[in-house]
Design a protein around this motif. Structure first.
Motif, PDB file in Angstrom:
ATOM      1  N   MET A   1     -12.219  -1.120 -11.625  1.00 13.38           N
ATOM      2  CA  MET A   1     -12.889   0.138 -11.342  1.00 13.38           C
ATOM      3  C   MET A   1     -12.012   0.988 -10.415  1.00 13.38           C
ATOM      4  O   MET A   1     -11.302   0.476  -9.579  1.00 13.38           O
ATOM      5  CB  MET A   1     -14.237  -0.152 -10.689  1.00 13.38           C
ATOM      6  N   PHE A   2     -12.065   2.290 -10.620  1.00 18.28           N
ATOM      7  CA  PHE A   2     -11.309   3.247  -9.828  1.00 18.28           C
ATOM      8  C   PHE A   2      -9.797   3.068  -9.967  1.00 18.28           C
ATOM      9  O   PHE A   2      -9.048   3.384  -9.065  1.00 18.28           O
ATOM     10  CB  PHE A   2     -11.710   3.194  -8.355  1.00 18.28           C
ATOM     11  N   LYS A   3      -9.339   2.587 -11.132  1.00 15.86           N
ATOM     12  CA  LYS A   3      -7.906   2.424 -11.356  1.00 15.86           C
ATOM     13  C   LYS A   3      -7.181   3.762 -11.298  1.00 15.86           C
ATOM     14  O   LYS A   3      -6.096   3.873 -10.746  1.00 15.86           O
ATOM     15  CB  LYS A   3      -7.635   1.759 -12.703  1.00 15.86           C
ATOM     16  N   LYS A   4      -7.793   4.780 -11.878  1.00 15.79           N
ATOM     17  CA  LYS A   4      -7.147   6.089 -11.915  1.00 15.79           C
ATOM     18  C   LYS A   4      -7.071   6.705 -10.523  1.00 15.79           C
ATOM     19  O   LYS A   4      -6.097   7.369 -10.189  1.00 15.79           O
ATOM     20  CB  LYS A   4      -7.887   7.002 -12.886  1.00 15.79           C
ATOM     21  N   ILE A   5      -8.085   6.496  -9.720  1.00 10.95           N
ATOM     22  CA  ILE A   5      -8.064   7.030  -8.360  1.00 10.95           C
ATOM     23  C   ILE A   5      -7.001   6.316  -7.532  1.00 10.95           C
ATOM     24  O   ILE A   5      -6.282   6.943  -6.758  1.00 10.95           O
ATOM     25  CB  ILE A   5      -9.457   6.950  -7.714  1.00 10.95           C
ATOM     26  N   LYS A   6      -6.849   5.009  -7.731  1.00 13.62           N
ATOM     27  CA  LYS A   6      -5.792   4.277  -7.026  1.00 13.62           C
ATOM     28  C   LYS A   6      -4.420   4.794  -7.441  1.00 13.62           C
ATOM     29  O   LYS A   6      -3.533   4.966  -6.602  1.00 13.62           O
ATOM     30  CB  LYS A   6      -5.908   2.783  -7.298  1.00 13.62           C
ATOM     31  N   LEU A   7      -4.235   5.052  -8.739  1.00 12.36           N
ATOM     32  CA  LEU A   7      -2.968   5.605  -9.211  1.00 12.36           C
ATOM     33  C   LEU A   7      -2.746   6.983  -8.604  1.00 12.36           C
ATOM     34  O   LEU A   7      -1.630   7.322  -8.205  1.00 12.36           O
ATOM     35  CB  LEU A   7      -2.950   5.693 -10.740  1.00 12.36           C
ATOM     36  N   ALA A   8      -3.812   7.764  -8.509  1.00 11.76           N
ATOM     37  CA  ALA A   8      -3.699   9.104  -7.919  1.00 11.76           C
ATOM     38  C   ALA A   8      -3.235   9.019  -6.475  1.00 11.76           C
ATOM     39  O   ALA A   8      -2.390   9.812  -6.039  1.00 11.76           O
ATOM     40  CB  ALA A   8      -5.034   9.823  -8.016  1.00 11.76           C
ATOM     41  N   LEU A   9      -3.780   8.099  -5.746  1.00  9.97           N
ATOM     42  CA  LEU A   9      -3.363   7.942  -4.352  1.00  9.97           C
ATOM     43  C   LEU A   9      -1.905   7.523  -4.268  1.00  9.97           C
ATOM     44  O   LEU A   9      -1.149   8.008  -3.428  1.00  9.97           O
ATOM     45  CB  LEU A   9      -4.268   6.943  -3.643  1.00  9.97           C
ATOM     46  N   LEU A  10      -1.494   6.628  -5.169  1.00  8.44           N
ATOM     47  CA  LEU A  10      -0.102   6.199  -5.204  1.00  8.44           C
ATOM     48  C   LEU A  10       0.814   7.372  -5.548  1.00  8.44           C
ATOM     49  O   LEU A  10       1.852   7.575  -4.911  1.00  8.44           O
ATOM     50  CB  LEU A  10       0.076   5.062  -6.222  1.00  8.44           C
ATOM     51  N   LEU A  11       0.406   8.174  -6.559  1.00  7.24           N
ATOM     52  CA  LEU A  11       1.214   9.337  -6.944  1.00  7.24           C
ATOM     53  C   LEU A  11       1.242  10.405  -5.861  1.00  7.24           C
ATOM     54  O   LEU A  11       2.150  11.226  -5.828  1.00  7.24           O
ATOM     55  CB  LEU A  11       0.683   9.935  -8.246  1.00  7.24           C
ATOM     56  N   SER A  12       0.266  10.391  -4.995  1.00  9.45           N
ATOM     57  CA  SER A  12       0.212  11.380  -3.917  1.00  9.45           C
ATOM     58  C   SER A  12       1.215  11.089  -2.808  1.00  9.45           C
ATOM     59  O   SER A  12       1.449  11.937  -1.945  1.00  9.45           O
ATOM     60  CB  SER A  12      -1.207  11.441  -3.343  1.00  9.45           C
ATOM     61  N   ILE A  13       1.829   9.923  -2.844  1.00 11.85           N
ATOM     62  CA  ILE A  13       2.840   9.584  -1.842  1.00 11.85           C
ATOM     63  C   ILE A  13       4.037  10.532  -1.939  1.00 11.85           C
ATOM     64  O   ILE A  13       4.589  10.953  -0.922  1.00 11.85           O
ATOM     65  CB  ILE A  13       3.286   8.107  -1.991  1.00 11.85           C
ATOM     66  N   ILE A  14       4.413  10.897  -3.154  1.00  9.97           N
ATOM     67  CA  ILE A  14       5.579  11.771  -3.345  1.00  9.97           C
ATOM     68  C   ILE A  14       5.343  13.138  -2.698  1.00  9.97           C
ATOM     69  O   ILE A  14       6.143  13.564  -1.845  1.00  9.97           O
ATOM     70  CB  ILE A  14       5.939  11.908  -4.847  1.00  9.97           C
ATOM     71  N   PRO A  15       4.262  13.850  -3.046  1.00 12.00           N
ATOM     72  CA  PRO A  15       4.067  15.139  -2.362  1.00 12.00           C
ATOM     73  C   PRO A  15       3.735  14.986  -0.878  1.00 12.00           C
ATOM     74  O   PRO A  15       4.080  15.863  -0.081  1.00 12.00           O
ATOM     75  CB  PRO A  15       2.910  15.793  -3.127  1.00 12.00           C
ATOM     76  N   ALA A  16       3.093  13.885  -0.486  1.00  7.40           N
ATOM     77  CA  ALA A  16       2.813  13.662   0.941  1.00  7.40           C
ATOM     78  C   ALA A  16       4.132  13.520   1.707  1.00  7.40           C
ATOM     79  O   ALA A  16       4.275  14.060   2.811  1.00  7.40           O
ATOM     80  CB  ALA A  16       1.931  12.437   1.130  1.00  7.40           C
ATOM     81  N   SER A  17       5.081  12.818   1.128  1.00  9.26           N
ATOM     82  CA  SER A  17       6.408  12.689   1.747  1.00  9.26           C
ATOM     83  C   SER A  17       7.074  14.057   1.846  1.00  9.26           C
ATOM     84  O   SER A  17       7.744  14.367   2.837  1.00  9.26           O
ATOM     85  CB  SER A  17       7.299  11.754   0.937  1.00  9.26           C
ATOM     86  N   ASN A  18       6.868  14.873   0.819  1.00  7.04           N
ATOM     87  CA  ASN A  18       7.445  16.215   0.838  1.00  7.04           C
ATOM     88  C   ASN A  18       6.796  17.086   1.908  1.00  7.04           C
ATOM     89  O   ASN A  18       7.457  17.961   2.483  1.00  7.04           O
ATOM     90  CB  ASN A  18       7.320  16.880  -0.535  1.00  7.04           C
ATOM     91  N   ILE A  19       5.520  16.871   2.193  1.00  9.10           N
ATOM     92  CA  ILE A  19       4.852  17.627   3.263  1.00  9.10           C
ATOM     93  C   ILE A  19       5.535  17.340   4.596  1.00  9.10           C
ATOM     94  O   ILE A  19       5.815  18.254   5.378  1.00  9.10           O
ATOM     95  CB  ILE A  19       3.345  17.286   3.321  1.00  9.10           C
ATOM     96  N   ILE A  20       5.826  16.079   4.839  1.00  9.52           N
ATOM     97  CA  ILE A  20       6.504  15.697   6.088  1.00  9.52           C
ATOM     98  C   ILE A  20       7.892  16.331   6.150  1.00  9.52           C
ATOM     99  O   ILE A  20       8.259  16.962   7.142  1.00  9.52           O
ATOM    100  CB  ILE A  20       6.589  14.162   6.217  1.00  9.52           C
ATOM    101  N   TYR A  21       8.658  16.189   5.056  1.00  7.76           N
ATOM    102  CA  TYR A  21      10.006  16.761   5.011  1.00  7.76           C
ATOM    103  C   TYR A  21       9.967  18.277   5.176  1.00  7.76           C
ATOM    104  O   TYR A  21      10.745  18.859   5.948  1.00  7.76           O
ATOM    105  CB  TYR A  21      10.687  16.389   3.687  1.00  7.76           C
TER     106      TYR A  21
END
Length: 178
Positions: A1-21
């Motif tokens: 359950m919530f596999k897609k939401i977990k993937l979304a959170l994982l994919l959000s690491i890339i733009p989150a890293s870009n926010i810091i940069y």
């Protein structure tokens, strides 16, 4: 359950890293695009998880599209670097929207002979509505999403409709979408 939401959170690491940069390098517009990308990924993932009318394949296509348009297009400036990047995305959108329409209307048990046409009309309509949205945003916020020309708008609608028509032919011959 919530596999897609977990993937979304994982994919959000890339733009989150870009926010810091981007914060460290004072690139405020990139921060905004990264936030929008995270919002889109999580929102679509939540909707797809809760409604369960889309296949995983279509879900991944949408997520890839978000990445191509926001991350590569806006943050890595593919819209400026590759003059036809916008055209590529409008062409791809027709395939994705056809699949979404096909899967959505399939749930309503529409006869297959009408299902493909319904998905085609759904996709073509959304291509047109997107251009209306771009026009509205350009007019009200004084932006230039449409490239300032009727030609850009018409090519975008034609490319989205053309790829939808290709999907219509595929669906008619194979009795299914991608």
């Amino acid at each position: 359950m919530f596999k897609k939401i977990k993937l979304a959170l994982l994919l959000s690491i890339i733009p989150a890293s870009n926010i810091i940069y981007s914060s460290l390098t004072n690139k405020n517009s990139e921060i905004l695009y990264s936030v929008v990308m995270i919002f889109c990924i999580i929102t679509f993932s939540f909707i797809f998880e809760k409604t369960d009318f889309m296949s995983n394949k279509t879900y991944y296509l949408v997520i890839v599209f978000i990445f191509l348009s926001l991350f590569l297009g806006k943050i890595f400036k593919f819209y400026q670097l590759i003059t036809f990047w916008d055209k590529i995305l409008h062409f791809i959108s027709g395939f994705i929207l056809f699949n979404i329409g096909y899967e959505l209307f399939y749930k309503y048990k529409i006869k297959h002979s009408l299902l493909s046409w319904t998905a085609f009309l759904f996709s073509s309509s959304l291509a047109s509505f997107w251009e209306i949205y771009e026009f509205f945003v350009d007019a009200t916020l004084k932006l230039n999403a449409q490239g300032g020309s009727l030609n850009d708008t018409m090519y975008d609608i034609i490319l989205g409709t053309l790829s939808s028509f290709i999907m219509l032919i595929i669906a008619k011959t194979k009795n299914r979408c991608l």
